[in-house]
Enzyme design. Structure first.
Site, PDB file in Angstrom:
ATOM      1  CG  HIS A 182      -1.817   0.742   1.128  1.00 12.13           C
ATOM      2  ND1 HIS A 182      -2.140   2.106   1.105  1.00 12.13           N
ATOM      3  CD2 HIS A 182      -3.456   0.558   1.239  1.00 12.13           C
ATOM      4  CE1 HIS A 182      -3.525   2.525   0.694  1.00 12.13           C
ATOM      5  NE2 HIS A 182      -4.089   1.539   1.236  1.00 12.13           N
ATOM      6  CB  CYS A 183       3.576   1.993   1.713  1.00  9.97           C
ATOM      7  SG  CYS A 183       2.827   1.956   2.974  1.00  9.97           S
ATOM      8  CG  LEU A 184       7.943   1.121  -0.691  1.00  9.01           C
ATOM      9  CD1 LEU A 184       9.477   0.473  -0.969  1.00  9.01           C
ATOM     10  CD2 LEU A 184       7.953   2.343   0.092  1.00  9.01           C
TER      11      LEU A 184
ATOM     12  CG  ASP B  53       2.783   6.160   0.543  1.00 10.80           C
ATOM     13  OD1 ASP B  53       1.664   5.838   0.150  1.00 10.80           O
ATOM     14  OD2 ASP B  53       3.455   5.500   1.715  1.00 10.80           O
TER      15      ASP B  53
END
Ligand SMILES: NC(=O)c1ccc[n+]([C@@H]2O[C@H](COP(=O)([O-])OP(=O)(O)OC[C@H]3O[C@@H](n4cnc5c(N)ncnc54)[C@H](O)[C@@H]3O)[C@@H](O)[C@H]2O)c1
Length: 418
Positions: free
Chosen positions: A258-260, A263
Site C-alpha cells: 500500500h506504500c512504496l 506514496d
C-alpha cells in the site's frame, strides 16, 4: 477516553487494539461488514495482531468493531486510518473525505481528530480541517483539536511495532499538538514533535520515497551487473561491511503493498500541481521498479531459450504472491504482474502462498495451489518471488528442475538469482 479508529486495516487494527489495551474505550469503525464480522468473531486478518490478543481486547469490553456510524458518537479522540490510493495516477482522498464527514457529525467541543493515512503535505489543514468545520459548525483550533501523525507500521516486522517505533506527532496549533502528543505518549514509547502537520505529512513521504529510490537504484544495478557478469549480491554484501555512509538494499521483482508504489506519487503529484515541476527521482524510481516484473519474465525466457524451450506451454510455479516475505499482503504485488505476463505468453502458471488468505486482486485467472513436492516436480520452472520462511527450501532445491530466485534465498547449479 472514548476513541474512534476509522478504518480497521493494517494500520487501524493494531492501533485500536493497542489503545484498548492502554485503557481507552475504543470503537473500531469500518465500512467493510466482512472485516468487522471477522473481527467480532475474534478472527484477525492482520498478522501483527494474533487472534488471542484480539479476543482479549474484545472480551475486555474496551474494543468494539462496528459498521454502525452511531457507535462513533461522543468521541474524545478520533484517528483516521483509511486508504489513500491513486486513481489513474492521481491521489484519491475520497476515503479520507468520507471519514472526516462522518466524524464531523459527531464532533464535540474539546475533541481531537488525527489523520494517520499517508498523504501529501497540506491535506490535514486544507482538506480535513474544512470538512470537520463545515459538518460540525465548530472551529479547528478553537473548538476542537486537529493534527497529523503518520503511521510507520511495518507489517510482519518482528522487532518494530506500533509501540516501540517512534511516532511523529503534529498539530495545527500549540494546543492541538499538546493534546495529540499527550494521547500518543500514553500508547507508544516515544513521540517526535514537528511544528505543523505539513512537516509530519512530508516526513512520511520522505521515508517511503527514500526506500523506493534506493530499491530502484539496486534493481537497476542488478540488471546491469548481470549483463556485466558481476555478482551484484556479493558486491552488496561487501559494500554492507562499511559501518557508516551505506545502507543495504537488495534487488527483487519490484515493489508492492500500500506504500512504496503509491506514496511517492502523492508527493510528485503535489509538486507538479503546486509548483509545475516534476519530481524526477520519484518518476525514475517508479519507472524502474514497475518494470522489474518484465525483467523477471525476460530472465525466465532467456533461461528457457538456453534449453531450447519457449515460455508458451511451460509450467511455472510461482512461490510467494505477497509483495514481501512473511506477510499476506498481495496488494500491488509484483508477483501478480509476473503471473499475468507469463500467462499472456502462454505459460501454465500456478502460484503458492500460504500467507495470502484474502482474494488476490488484479489477475482473476490465477491458479492457486499448495506447495507440495509433486507441484515442484511437475513444474518446468520455479520462481521465488517472496521468500517466506515457512517454505521448505530443501525440498524445493531438491525437486525443482530450474529455479529463478529473485531474493537469493538459494544457491546451486540449477538456480539463478536476479
Ligand atoms: N499497510 C501499511 O504497512 C501502512 C504503513 C503506514 C501507513 N499506511 C497508510 O495507512 C493508511 C491505511 O492503510 P492500511 O494498509 O491500513 O489500509 P487497509 O486497506 O488495510 O485498511 C483500510 C480500512 O479502511 C476501511 N475504510 C474504507 N473507507 C472507510 C470509511 N469511510 N470509514 C471507515 N473505514 C473505511 C477499509 O474497509 C479497510 O478495512 C493508508 O493511507 C496507507 O498508505 C499503511
Amino acid at each position: 477516553m472514548r476513541v474512534v479508529v476509522a478504518g480497521q486495516g493494517y494500520v487501524g487494527l493494531p492501533l485500536a487494539v493497542r489503545a484498548a489495551e492502554c485503557g481507552h474505550d475504543v470503537v473500531g469503525y469500518d465500512v467493510d461488514a466482512g472485516r468487522v464480522g471477522r473481527l467480532t468473531a475474534g478472527e484477525s486478518y492482520v498478522e501483527d495482531i494474533r487472534p488471542e490478543r484480539l479476543l482479549e481486547a474484545i472480551g475486555s469490553g474496551r474494543f468494539k468493531p462496528t459498521t454502525n456510524v452511531a457507535d462513533c458518537a461522543d468521541f474524545d479522540v478520533a484517528l483516521i486510518t483509511v486508504p489513500t490510493p491513486l486513481r489513474d495516477g492521481i491521489p484519491d482522498l475520497s476515503y479520507v473525505e468520507a471519514s472526516a464527514e462522518m466524524l464531523s457529525r459527531h464532533l464535540k467541543r474539546g475533541a481531537t481528530v488525527v489523520l494517520e493515512s499517508t498523504t501529501y503535505p497540506g491535506t490535514t489543514e486544507e482538506l480535513v480541517g474544512p470538512i470537520l468545520e463545515k459538518g460540525s459548525g465548530l472551529t479547528a483550533g478553537t473548538d476542537f483539536y486537529l493534527g497529523f501523525s503518520p503511521e510507520r507500521i511495518d507489517p510482519g516486522n518482528p522487532t518494530w511495532n506500533v509501540v516501540n517505533t517512534p511516532k511523529i506527532v503534529s498539530g495545527i496549533d500549540e494546543h492541538s499538538l499538546k493534546k495529540i502528543k499527550e494521547f500518543y505518549d500514553g500508547i507508544v514509547d516515544t513521540t517526535v514533535t514537528v511544528s505543523s502537520p505539513r512537516e509530519a505529512e512530508l516526513a512520511k513521504l520522505i521515508e517511503n520515497t527514500f526506500r523506493s529510490v534506493n530499491i530502484a537504484l539496486i534493481n537497476e544495478l542488478a540488471m546491469l551487473a548481470h549483463d556485466l557478469n558481476v555478482d551484484v549480491w556479493q558486491a552488496i554484501d561487501a559494500a554492507s561491511s562499511k559501518p557508516f555512509g551505506f545502507m543495504r538494499f537488495t534487488p527483487g521483482p519490484g515493489v508492492g503493498g500500500h506504500c512504496l508504489p503509491i506514496d511517492p506519487a502523492y508527493l510528485s503529484w503535489r509538486v507538479q500541481r503546486t509548483l509545475g515541476q516534476s519530481f524526477r527521482f520519484v518518476e525514475l524510481a517508479n519507472d524502474i521498479n514497475n518494470h522489474m516484473p518484465d525483467y523477471v519474465v525476460r530472465r525466465l525466457t532467456d533461461a528457457l531459450n538456453r534449453r531450447q524451450r519457449s515460455v508458451s506451454g511451460t509450467r511455472v510455479l510461482l512461490l510467494g504472491l505477497a509483495y514481501k516475505k512473511n506477510t499476506g499482503d498481495a496488494r500491488e504485488s509484483p508477483a501478480v504482474r509476473v503471473a499475468e505476463l507469463l500467462t499472456q505468453l502462454g505459460a501454465q502458471v500456478r502460484a503458492a502462498d500460504p500467507h495470502v488468505v484474502e482474494p488476490v486482486h488484479g489477475f482473476a485467472e490465477l491458479t492457486r495451489v499448495e506447495l507440495t513436492e509433486q507441484e515442484v516436480k511437475d513444474a518446468d520452472a520455479v520462481i521465488i518471488l517472496a521468500d517466506h520462511d515457512l517454505f521448505d527450501y530443501d525440498m524445493i532445491r531438491t525437486h525443482a528442475k530450474y529455479i529463478l530466485d529473485t531474493r537469493r534465498r538459494l544457491s546451486g547449479a540449477h538456480i539463478e538469482v536476479i
